[in-house]
Design a protein around this motif. Structure first.
Motif, short mmCIF file in Angstrom:
data_model
loop_
_atom_site.label_atom_id
_atom_site.label_comp_id
_atom_site.label_asym_id
_atom_site.label_seq_id
_atom_site.Cartn_x
_atom_site.Cartn_y
_atom_site.Cartn_z
N LEU A 16 0.84 -1.20 0.00
CA LEU A 16 0.00 0.00 0.00
C LEU A 16 0.87 1.26 0.00
N ALA A 17 1.93 1.23 0.84
CA ALA A 17 2.83 2.39 0.92
C ALA A 17 3.49 2.64 -0.43
N LEU A 18 3.89 1.54 -1.10
CA LEU A 18 4.51 1.67 -2.42
C LEU A 18 3.53 2.29 -3.40
N GLY A 19 2.27 1.80 -3.37
CA GLY A 19 1.23 2.36 -4.24
C GLY A 19 1.05 3.86 -3.99
N ALA A 20 1.02 4.23 -2.70
CA ALA A 20 0.79 5.64 -2.34
C ALA A 20 1.93 6.53 -2.82
N ALA A 23 1.89 6.77 -6.63
CA ALA A 23 0.79 7.63 -7.05
C ALA A 23 1.14 9.10 -6.80
N ALA A 24 1.71 9.40 -5.62
CA ALA A 24 2.08 10.78 -5.29
C ALA A 24 3.07 11.34 -6.32
N THR A 25 4.07 10.51 -6.67
CA THR A 25 5.08 10.95 -7.64
C THR A 25 4.45 11.21 -8.99
N ALA A 136 -2.24 11.38 -1.74
CA ALA A 136 -1.45 10.15 -1.87
C ALA A 136 -0.20 10.22 -0.98
N GLY A 137 0.44 11.40 -0.95
CA GLY A 137 1.64 11.58 -0.12
C GLY A 137 1.33 11.39 1.36
N LEU A 138 0.17 11.95 1.80
CA LEU A 138 -0.23 11.80 3.20
C LEU A 138 -0.49 10.34 3.53
N ALA A 139 -1.13 9.62 2.59
CA ALA A 139 -1.39 8.19 2.80
C ALA A 139 -0.06 7.45 3.01
#
Lengths: 161, 161
Positions: A16-20, A23-25, A136-139
């Motif tokens: 999940l962290a990788l996805g977030a 996505a943020a990038t 996404a960054g906050l997640a």
């Protein structure tokens, strides 16, 4: 909880962290809008601001690190290094998120004391994109914080029963 | 290293961190300058910007927490809580420092793309004060990071020899 269940939970959190962070990038890099203000073409993009660049770099590093950890063997002897790197990456992500939020807030609300005007009325799509990247960054930050607190709980439990 | 030497080192680091966060809070709160721009009186103070307010609140929380930990018995059973709180306070300090730095950088350099003019030529004393507060804030973040990495090293060492 069984050990295997915990390992699956950690794996899912890291995924999940990788996805977030990915996505943020991606969302931040693709944020882009051109508008015409008083006959002048005005292009809003993330690279206009050093803070947004820092956000992209931090989340790209977070993504790369997240991918490496997922691909590594869970029985690796590098576990101590992982906790140290988790702390460092968490602080990097938290710092880049806060800095980008500070500038995004300024873009939304402006600062009348400093004479800095809000920009989101001119470039609403760009602002929506930046907001998406920030969510996404906050997640990512929250998931890394949960991972860290989980590690602390697991590691310190046998020492302080 | 002996255990007592390590404890003294940790105590001194916590004392330094307390000094840094208190200095960051006080220097930011006392930053203040009045100037006249185009016949208009312009007052620069930290409370004009939400990010600087957040910096003050975060460093005040860091100071209070640092004081509580110093006053607590080192043999306290709350050690696990301290590690958890160390992580949280470190992330809080890092995030407030980065956000304040983003705004301070904007005040110094401006952003020509966004039409936000630099302010430090008008209020140099205010900018110097903010820079001082940011240096103290950065010192606080670095000391907390060192404390965290030291804890991780100490706690994980017996498990991964």
């Amino acid at each position: 909880m069984e050990k295997s269940t915990k390992m699956i939970a950690t794996f899912l959190l890291r995924l999940l962290a990788l996805g977030a962070t990915v996505a943020a990038t991606v969302v931040m890099v693709t944020s882009h809008e051109t508008t015409i203000v008083v006959n002048l073409e005005f292009e809003a993009k993330y690279s206009n601001d050093p803070t947004f660049k820092y956000f992209v770099v931090a989340n790209a590093i977070g993504s790369l690190y997240g991918l490496c950890v997922l691909l590594m063997s869970s029985k690796s002897l590098l576990k101590r290094a992982i906790v140290t790197l988790d702390v460092t990456v968490s602080m990097l992500l938290a710092s880049s998120f806060s800095a980008a939020l500070a500038i995004a807030y300024l873009g939304k609300k402006g600062n009348s004391h400093a004479g800095w005007l809000p920009l989101c009325d001119q470039v609403p799509k760009f602002c929506d994109h930046v907001t998406g990247a920030l969510i996404a960054g906050l997640a990512g930050v929250i998931i890394y914080l949960v991972l860290l607190l989980h590690t602390i709980h697991t590691v310190l439990n046998p020492l302080f029963p």
